[in-house]
Design an enzyme around this catalytic site. Sequence first.
Site, PDB file in Angstrom:
ATOM      1  N   HIS A  49       3.917 -17.763 -16.367  1.00 15.87           N
ATOM      2  CA  HIS A  49       4.593 -17.612 -15.068  1.00 15.87           C
ATOM      3  C   HIS A  49       5.870 -16.792 -15.311  1.00 15.87           C
ATOM      4  CE1 HIS A  49       6.936 -19.037 -11.553  1.00 15.87           C
ATOM      5  NE2 HIS A  49       5.790 -19.382 -11.003  1.00 15.87           N
ATOM      6  N   ASP A  77       5.661 -25.565 -20.966  1.00 14.32           N
ATOM      7  CA  ASP A  77       5.835 -25.511 -19.517  1.00 14.32           C
ATOM      8  C   ASP A  77       4.726 -26.383 -18.917  1.00 14.32           C
ATOM      9  OD1 ASP A  77       5.737 -25.024 -16.833  1.00 14.32           O
ATOM     10  OD2 ASP A  77       5.742 -22.838 -16.976  1.00 14.32           O
ATOM     11  N   GLN A  93       2.220 -27.199 -14.330  1.00 11.49           N
ATOM     12  CA  GLN A  93       0.890 -27.363 -13.725  1.00 11.49           C
ATOM     13  C   GLN A  93       0.052 -28.438 -14.403  1.00 11.49           C
ATOM     14  OE1 GLN A  93      -0.022 -26.097 -10.948  1.00 11.49           O
ATOM     15  NE2 GLN A  93       1.529 -24.512 -10.671  1.00 11.49           N
ATOM     16  N   LYS A 148       6.025 -30.503  -7.651  1.00  9.99           N
ATOM     17  CA  LYS A 148       4.599 -30.277  -7.928  1.00  9.99           C
ATOM     18  C   LYS A 148       3.877 -31.588  -8.251  1.00  9.99           C
ATOM     19  CE  LYS A 148       5.204 -25.548  -9.599  1.00  9.99           C
ATOM     20  NZ  LYS A 148       4.765 -24.662  -8.508  1.00  9.99           N
ATOM     21  N   CYS A 166       3.233 -15.108  -9.237  1.00 10.62           N
ATOM     22  CA  CYS A 166       4.333 -15.052 -10.222  1.00 10.62           C
ATOM     23  C   CYS A 166       3.799 -14.868 -11.638  1.00 10.62           C
ATOM     24  CB  CYS A 166       5.217 -16.299 -10.163  1.00 10.62           C
ATOM     25  SG  CYS A 166       6.053 -16.485  -8.613  1.00 10.62           S
TER      26      CYS A 166
END
Length: 403
Positions: free
Chosen positions: A121, A198, A201, A224, A362
């Site tokens: 991202h 990261d 997600q 999220k 992104c």
Amino acid sequence: MDIQKIREDFPILSRTVYGKPLVYLDNAATTQKPRLVIDSLVDEYYSVNANVHRGVHYLSQQATELHEASRETVRQFINARSTNEVIFTRGTTESINLLVSSFGDEFMQEGDEVIISVMEHHSNIVPWQLLAARKGIAIKVIPMNDRGELLLDEYEKLFSDRTKIVSVMQVSNVLGTVNPVKEMIKIAHEHGVPFLVDAAQSIPHMKVDVQELDADFLVFSGHKIYGPTGVGVLYGKEEWLDRLPPYQGGGEMIQYVSFEKTTFNELPFKFEAGTPDYIGTTGLAKAIDYVNGIGLDQIAAYEHDLTAYALKQLKEIPDMRIFGEAVERGAVISFLVGDIHHFDLGTLLDRLGIAVRTGHHCAQPLMQRLGIEGTVRASFAFYNTKKEIDTLVAGIDRVRQMF
Ligand code: PLP
């Protein structure tokens, strides 16, 4: 899992758009909020609101207790060793910027290298580029195969004696690929290099255990995972965080200030300058409680089933191109249909009440790798149903016929 009952917990899911029932398939961008999260925000403003820490009065102490209890909820959720390792931020983006800035200042010199991946991202690319412009560091990129899986052999080859850190997403927000971060972290550690995960997600969809992964740093956003916007987390191993300089200066992060010399607060406050979003952290803790109440294993199994169903149905549409065919994949599907522009497809689906995302998500370098400008992306949560997938598929068919 009783999906109908779960859906009733999310007031927005029963609304209509353009007179059609809302089919919300943009969960990778942000998730909807259960009533108890929304209520917690309002309730705290109604009855407990006061600035946290250092307050002698009752309300301030109560607000502080709630805020620090939320930190403990996050600690347990990701299995950090201590709440000192849980830094509250505004979200994934701020967490990464914090880390890049502090780590870059302390541990990286001109010519040093960071390894990221081709599917990152922008929030895990641009902060490194800003650091590169400031300090002359170099960015090495792990390539992927056409299924959207990172090439681990190539990853290993990227290490040099100038490699200072690796920073990679656990789940791709475009391809759905679940990257083998545990294995990748092990490889980084064999080279004596720390690893930032990261988890933006992954955290809503699978059990994320920082000790099991042996992650040095891990970041995610509250919004999220069914929590409020404006609050997120940077996890860091205490031995790393202790060695990093503060990111922003201000109240809260200091121990003692004079014009001659200032000393900094202990962890985690050293990295939390200014009034934190203590209302938001309570909301995040409520969201985590909610997710725990359903169970991440159940969520993962349900979403896996839903994604497999969606993939099967979508592949039956003529001229369907799906981007991301990794063996290990999450609840995100990116696609294009024939020559229909992703924007047109997304806009027409919207008119049918179906919320999907279109564009580069992104991840423009990934789009360059795929040789496209953008995709349509459907991303699922545990409140989505097979019926909604059928509506999506019927909607795409209808748009196809119009073109
Ligand atoms: N990383 C990944 C993988 C994402 O999907 C996103 C958001 O889509 C981000 C980082 C940035 O998250 P935020 O905008 O909440 O900071």
